[in-house]
Design a protein around this motif. Structure first.
Motif, PDB file in Angstrom:
ATOM      1  N   GLY A  33       0.863  -1.172   0.000  1.00  0.00           N
ATOM      2  CA  GLY A  33       0.000   0.000   0.000  1.00  0.00           C
ATOM      3  C   GLY A  33       0.896   1.218   0.000  1.00  0.00           C
ATOM      4  N   CYS A  34       0.547   2.235  -0.751  1.00  0.00           N
ATOM      5  CA  CYS A  34       1.456   3.366  -0.891  1.00  0.00           C
ATOM      6  C   CYS A  34       0.697   4.669  -1.078  1.00  0.00           C
ATOM      7  N   SER A  35       1.048   5.654  -0.281  1.00  0.00           N
ATOM      8  CA  SER A  35       0.521   7.003  -0.441  1.00  0.00           C
ATOM      9  C   SER A  35       1.632   7.904  -0.971  1.00  0.00           C
ATOM     10  N   THR A  36       1.508   8.298  -2.241  1.00  0.00           N
ATOM     11  CA  THR A  36       2.495   9.237  -2.778  1.00  0.00           C
ATOM     12  C   THR A  36       2.366  10.587  -2.092  1.00  0.00           C
ATOM     13  N   SER A  37       1.185  10.890  -1.588  1.00  0.00           N
ATOM     14  CA  SER A  37       1.005  12.131  -0.821  1.00  0.00           C
ATOM     15  C   SER A  37       1.914  12.130   0.392  1.00  0.00           C
ATOM     16  N   ILE A  52       5.765   9.730  -9.079  1.00  0.00           N
ATOM     17  CA  ILE A  52       6.306   9.122  -7.866  1.00  0.00           C
ATOM     18  C   ILE A  52       5.770   7.698  -7.715  1.00  0.00           C
ATOM     19  N   GLY A  53       4.492   7.509  -7.997  1.00  0.00           N
ATOM     20  CA  GLY A  53       3.917   6.165  -7.966  1.00  0.00           C
ATOM     21  C   GLY A  53       4.660   5.227  -8.901  1.00  0.00           C
ATOM     22  N   GLU A  77      -9.006   3.892  -0.771  1.00  0.00           N
ATOM     23  CA  GLU A  77     -10.364   3.590  -0.308  1.00  0.00           C
ATOM     24  C   GLU A  77     -11.438   3.912  -1.340  1.00  0.00           C
ATOM     25  N   HIS A  78     -11.121   4.746  -2.334  1.00  0.00           N
ATOM     26  CA  HIS A  78     -12.107   5.054  -3.377  1.00  0.00           C
ATOM     27  C   HIS A  78     -12.441   3.833  -4.226  1.00  0.00           C
ATOM     28  N   GLY A 105      -7.944   5.078  -6.864  1.00  0.00           N
ATOM     29  CA  GLY A 105      -7.121   3.881  -6.829  1.00  0.00           C
ATOM     30  C   GLY A 105      -5.728   4.209  -6.343  1.00  0.00           C
ATOM     31  N   GLY A 106      -5.240   5.383  -6.727  1.00  0.00           N
ATOM     32  CA  GLY A 106      -3.932   5.849  -6.286  1.00  0.00           C
ATOM     33  C   GLY A 106      -2.865   5.719  -7.355  1.00  0.00           C
ATOM     34  N   SER A 107      -1.849   6.535  -7.228  1.00  0.00           N
ATOM     35  CA  SER A 107      -0.778   6.570  -8.227  1.00  0.00           C
ATOM     36  C   SER A 107       0.036   5.281  -8.260  1.00  0.00           C
TER      37      SER A 107
END
Length: 183
Positions: A33-37, A52-53, A77-78, A105-107
């Motif tokens: 799991g990764c948050s580029t933020s 970055i992703g 979570e979206h 979904g995220g980067s």
């Protein structure tokens, strides 16, 4: 070294360290799991950064491929924290139809979907180890019993990195004998 090269290097080092520490075998699954933020010092979910992703995914992928381990990318979570992985990692699994995007979904998961040869999305997976970059809460995708692993490589950019491996459940009580290699 550019910031993107540094992020890639840090992700590869953290993934490699966890794979080695957890003693993952070829064919096993590492969920990430990764948050580029969070990597860039922003609040989770507020600063999606596709470049970055991509860098982080390439680092994790390199570590996994070198050891025969399948990476799986947790979405945000979206998408109800769906997981993206290679179809070969989960033969016969019930797939769902979604293509992650940076803001849905995220980067990191978007990069994974684009980077895998045969990407599939799943609602659930039971991974053998997990890497959490920036507090994305990967526990729901680990097999029982999760065991925390402290890594030397515990930051990527500004994001804390937490990790876990799994072990079989101990059953049988005080008279049982356990295989020390499985702990």
């Amino acid at each position: 070294m550019t910031p993107l090269e540094e992020y890639r290097s840090q992700a590869e080092a953290a993934a490699a360290e966890l794979i080695e520490t957890a003693k993952l075998r070829p064919g096993q699954i590492l969920v990430v799991g990764c948050s580029t933020s969070e990597v860039t010092g922003h609040k989770i979910g507020s600063y999606s950064a596709p470049e970055i992703g991509e860098a982080l995914f390439q680092g994790v992928l390199a570590a996994c491929q070198a050891r025969g381990v399948f990476p799986a990318a947790q979405c945000c979570e979206h998408l109800n924290r769906a997981v993206i992985t290679e179809a070969e990692a989960v033969p016969g699994a019930d797939i769902v139809n979604v293509v992650p995007q940076p803001k849905a979904g995220g980067s990191f998961a978007t990069a994974a979907y684009k980077g895998f040869q045969h990407p599939v999305a799943l609602e659930h997976i039971r991974a053998d180890a997990g890497l959490d970059i920036g507090g994305t809460l990967i526990g729901m995708h680990l097999k029982e019993v999760a065991v925390p692993v402290r890594l030397e490589h515990n930051r990527i950019g500004e994001a804390p990195v937490l990790s876990a491996r799994v072990r079989p459940k101990f059953i049988g009580g005080s008279r049982a004998v356990y295989d020390e290699e499985l702990k």
